[in-house]
Motif scaffolding. Structure first.
Motif, PDB file in Angstrom:
ATOM      1  N   VAL A  75      46.177   0.630 -36.552  1.00 54.69           N
ATOM      2  CA  VAL A  75      47.290  -0.298 -36.796  1.00 54.69           C
ATOM      3  C   VAL A  75      46.939  -1.666 -36.242  1.00 54.69           C
ATOM      4  N   ALA A  76      46.349  -1.696 -35.056  1.00 50.38           N
ATOM      5  CA  ALA A  76      45.950  -2.973 -34.464  1.00 50.38           C
ATOM      6  C   ALA A  76      44.871  -3.644 -35.308  1.00 50.38           C
ATOM      7  N   ALA A  77      43.931  -2.848 -35.832  1.00 51.46           N
ATOM      8  CA  ALA A  77      42.890  -3.408 -36.692  1.00 51.46           C
ATOM      9  C   ALA A  77      43.485  -3.952 -37.978  1.00 51.46           C
ATOM     10  N   ALA A  78      44.475  -3.272 -38.526  1.00 51.36           N
ATOM     11  CA  ALA A  78      45.134  -3.757 -39.739  1.00 51.36           C
ATOM     12  C   ALA A  78      45.812  -5.095 -39.469  1.00 51.36           C
ATOM     13  N   GLN A  79      46.395  -5.236 -38.294  1.00 51.69           N
ATOM     14  CA  GLN A  79      47.018  -6.513 -37.925  1.00 51.69           C
ATOM     15  C   GLN A  79      45.973  -7.619 -37.834  1.00 51.69           C
ATOM     16  N   VAL A  80      44.786  -7.280 -37.330  1.00 54.27           N
ATOM     17  CA  VAL A  80      43.699  -8.266 -37.257  1.00 54.27           C
ATOM     18  C   VAL A  80      43.336  -8.740 -38.651  1.00 54.27           C
ATOM     19  N   TYR A  81      43.211  -7.811 -39.590  1.00 54.09           N
ATOM     20  CA  TYR A  81      42.851  -8.190 -40.961  1.00 54.09           C
ATOM     21  C   TYR A  81      43.938  -9.052 -41.603  1.00 54.09           C
ATOM     22  N   LEU A  82      45.189  -8.753 -41.325  1.00 55.99           N
ATOM     23  CA  LEU A  82      46.274  -9.584 -41.862  1.00 55.99           C
ATOM     24  C   LEU A  82      46.236 -10.984 -41.267  1.00 55.99           C
ATOM     25  N   GLU A  83      45.936 -11.088 -39.966  1.00 57.33           N
ATOM     26  CA  GLU A  83      45.831 -12.396 -39.329  1.00 57.33           C
ATOM     27  C   GLU A  83      44.674 -13.199 -39.920  1.00 57.33           C
ATOM     28  N   VAL A  84      43.554 -12.527 -40.142  1.00 56.05           N
ATOM     29  CA  VAL A  84      42.397 -13.216 -40.725  1.00 56.05           C
ATOM     30  C   VAL A  84      42.734 -13.675 -42.137  1.00 56.05           C
ATOM     31  N   GLN A  85      43.443 -12.851 -42.889  1.00 54.27           N
ATOM     32  CA  GLN A  85      43.806 -13.226 -44.254  1.00 54.27           C
ATOM     33  C   GLN A  85      44.701 -14.462 -44.264  1.00 54.27           C
ATOM     34  N   ARG A  86      45.527 -14.616 -43.260  1.00 56.83           N
ATOM     35  CA  ARG A  86      46.417 -15.780 -43.192  1.00 56.83           C
ATOM     36  C   ARG A  86      45.730 -17.008 -42.610  1.00 56.83           C
ATOM     37  N   ALA A  88      43.265 -20.245 -41.847  1.00 53.83           N
ATOM     38  CA  ALA A  88      42.838 -21.380 -42.675  1.00 53.83           C
ATOM     39  C   ALA A  88      41.403 -21.199 -43.166  1.00 53.83           C
ATOM     40  N   ALA A  89      40.548 -20.598 -42.343  1.00 50.88           N
ATOM     41  CA  ALA A  89      39.149 -20.404 -42.743  1.00 50.88           C
ATOM     42  C   ALA A  89      39.062 -19.457 -43.946  1.00 50.88           C
ATOM     43  N   PHE A  90      39.827 -18.373 -43.919  1.00 55.40           N
ATOM     44  CA  PHE A  90      39.829 -17.436 -45.041  1.00 55.40           C
ATOM     45  C   PHE A  90      40.383 -18.104 -46.295  1.00 55.40           C
ATOM     46  N   GLN A  91      41.456 -18.844 -46.141  1.00 57.62           N
ATOM     47  CA  GLN A  91      42.060 -19.534 -47.285  1.00 57.62           C
ATOM     48  C   GLN A  91      41.091 -20.550 -47.880  1.00 57.62           C
ATOM     49  N   GLU A  92      40.297 -21.182 -47.037  1.00 61.33           N
ATOM     50  CA  GLU A  92      39.303 -22.145 -47.534  1.00 61.33           C
ATOM     51  C   GLU A  92      38.219 -21.432 -48.346  1.00 61.33           C
ATOM     52  N   VAL A  93      37.740 -20.307 -47.856  1.00 61.19           N
ATOM     53  CA  VAL A  93      36.730 -19.546 -48.599  1.00 61.19           C
ATOM     54  C   VAL A  93      37.288 -19.090 -49.946  1.00 61.19           C
ATOM     55  N   ARG A  94      38.518 -18.591 -49.948  1.00 61.48           N
ATOM     56  CA  ARG A  94      39.133 -18.153 -51.197  1.00 61.48           C
ATOM     57  C   ARG A  94      39.347 -19.315 -52.165  1.00 61.48           C
ATOM     58  N   SER A  95      39.764 -20.469 -51.648  1.00 62.40           N
ATOM     59  CA  SER A  95      39.996 -21.606 -52.545  1.00 62.40           C
ATOM     60  C   SER A  95      38.682 -22.128 -53.119  1.00 62.40           C
ATOM     61  N   ARG A 171      33.510 -12.734 -41.318  1.00 60.19           N
ATOM     62  CA  ARG A 171      33.251 -11.304 -41.166  1.00 60.19           C
ATOM     63  C   ARG A 171      32.890 -10.975 -39.722  1.00 60.19           C
ATOM     64  N   TRP A 172      32.032 -11.796 -39.116  1.00 59.24           N
ATOM     65  CA  TRP A 172      31.639 -11.572 -37.741  1.00 59.24           C
ATOM     66  C   TRP A 172      32.850 -11.657 -36.804  1.00 59.24           C
ATOM     67  N   ASP A 173      33.658 -12.689 -36.987  1.00 59.23           N
ATOM     68  CA  ASP A 173      34.853 -12.840 -36.155  1.00 59.23           C
ATOM     69  C   ASP A 173      35.817 -11.672 -36.351  1.00 59.23           C
ATOM     70  N   THR A 174      35.973 -11.230 -37.585  1.00 61.84           N
ATOM     71  CA  THR A 174      36.874 -10.121 -37.872  1.00 61.84           C
ATOM     72  C   THR A 174      36.390  -8.845 -37.200  1.00 61.84           C
ATOM     73  N   GLN A 175      35.097  -8.602 -37.245  1.00 62.38           N
ATOM     74  CA  GLN A 175      34.562  -7.409 -36.596  1.00 62.38           C
ATOM     75  C   GLN A 175      34.748  -7.471 -35.086  1.00 62.38           C
ATOM     76  N   GLU A 176      34.549  -8.650 -34.495  1.00 59.89           N
ATOM     77  CA  GLU A 176      34.756  -8.803 -33.055  1.00 59.89           C
ATOM     78  C   GLU A 176      36.222  -8.579 -32.695  1.00 59.89           C
ATOM     79  N   LEU A 177      37.137  -9.150 -33.477  1.00 64.15           N
ATOM     80  CA  LEU A 177      38.557  -8.960 -33.210  1.00 64.15           C
ATOM     81  C   LEU A 177      38.973  -7.506 -33.399  1.00 64.15           C
ATOM     82  N   THR A 178      38.435  -6.858 -34.432  1.00 63.46           N
ATOM     83  CA  THR A 178      38.755  -5.459 -34.678  1.00 63.46           C
ATOM     84  C   THR A 178      38.243  -4.581 -33.546  1.00 63.46           C
ATOM     85  N   ARG A 179      37.033  -4.867 -33.089  1.00 60.93           N
ATOM     86  CA  ARG A 179      36.476  -4.097 -31.981  1.00 60.93           C
ATOM     87  C   ARG A 179      37.347  -4.250 -30.742  1.00 60.93           C
TER      88      ARG A 179
END
Length: 186
Positions: A75-86, A88-95, A171-179
């Motif tokens: 559940v905590a990891a899922a929250q990390v992924y939701l935070e990353v999705q929101r 600005a860096a993720f939004q920039e890559v998607r745009s 991806r690196w930041d997400t893995q660190e946050l998930t860990r």
């Protein structure tokens, strides 16, 4: 008891009674050849029909603490992924991705539909010779292949220059946050 192939079930070829093959019914444990018992991860009592009770309600078992910790970590990891999705860096890559893919798909689709419509609606134009036996239809058909390769090259170049580094950092930041969210356990 005789089976359909004429052999007796009592001679070791199969169960003698229909229920004999369910000897371990209701047990999720398997005896290993060394005499050690281990829990079978593929055993499903309800699917085998042996875990159903006659009361009509499912048996309730307490969730082991280790499993609960894993679920909390998930559940905590899922929250990390939701935070990353929101973020600005993720939004920039998607745009950046959308700014390239949208016009590229539209342009290629128009070019392809234009080729097909012209080939069916104006066969005289497509049959017009350009050089010897080479006509407009042949050049346009080869242009379809060439444009596919050029679009693939342009997409790979755009990804390499504009998105890959930022996506790798994300991806690196997400893995660190998930860990960290899972308490250092992957």
């Amino acid at each position: 008891m005789q089976s359909s192939n004429g052999r007796s079930h009592g001679d070791g070829d199969g169960p003698e009674r229909p229920g004999d093959h369910h000897q371990g019914q209701g047990s999720a444990y398997v005896d290993a050849p060394t005499g050690v018992r281990y829990e079978d991860p593929w055993y499903d009592a309800l699917a085998s029909g042996w875990g159903e009770s006659g009361t009509g309600r499912a048996p309730t078992a307490e969730v082991p603490a280790a499993r609960k910790e894993r679920e909390d970590g998930a559940v905590a990891a899922a929250q990390v992924y939701l935070e990353v999705q929101r973020s600005a860096a993720f939004q920039e890559v998607r745009s950046r991705y959308r700014r390239f893919v949208g016009p590229a798909v539209a342009g290629f689709f128009l070019w392809y539909v234009g080729y097909v419509v012209t080939a069916t609606a104006a066969p005289g134009f497509m049959a017009r010779p350009v050089a010897g036996a080479v006509n407009v239809a042949l050049l346009a058909g080869l242009g379809q292949f060439l444009s596919t390769f050029l679009l693939t090259w342009a997409y790979a170049r755009h990804a390499r220059l504009r998105r890959d580094r930022a996506a790798l950092e994300l991806r690196w930041d997400t893995q660190e946050l998930t860990r960290g969210a899972r308490g250092g356990v992957l």
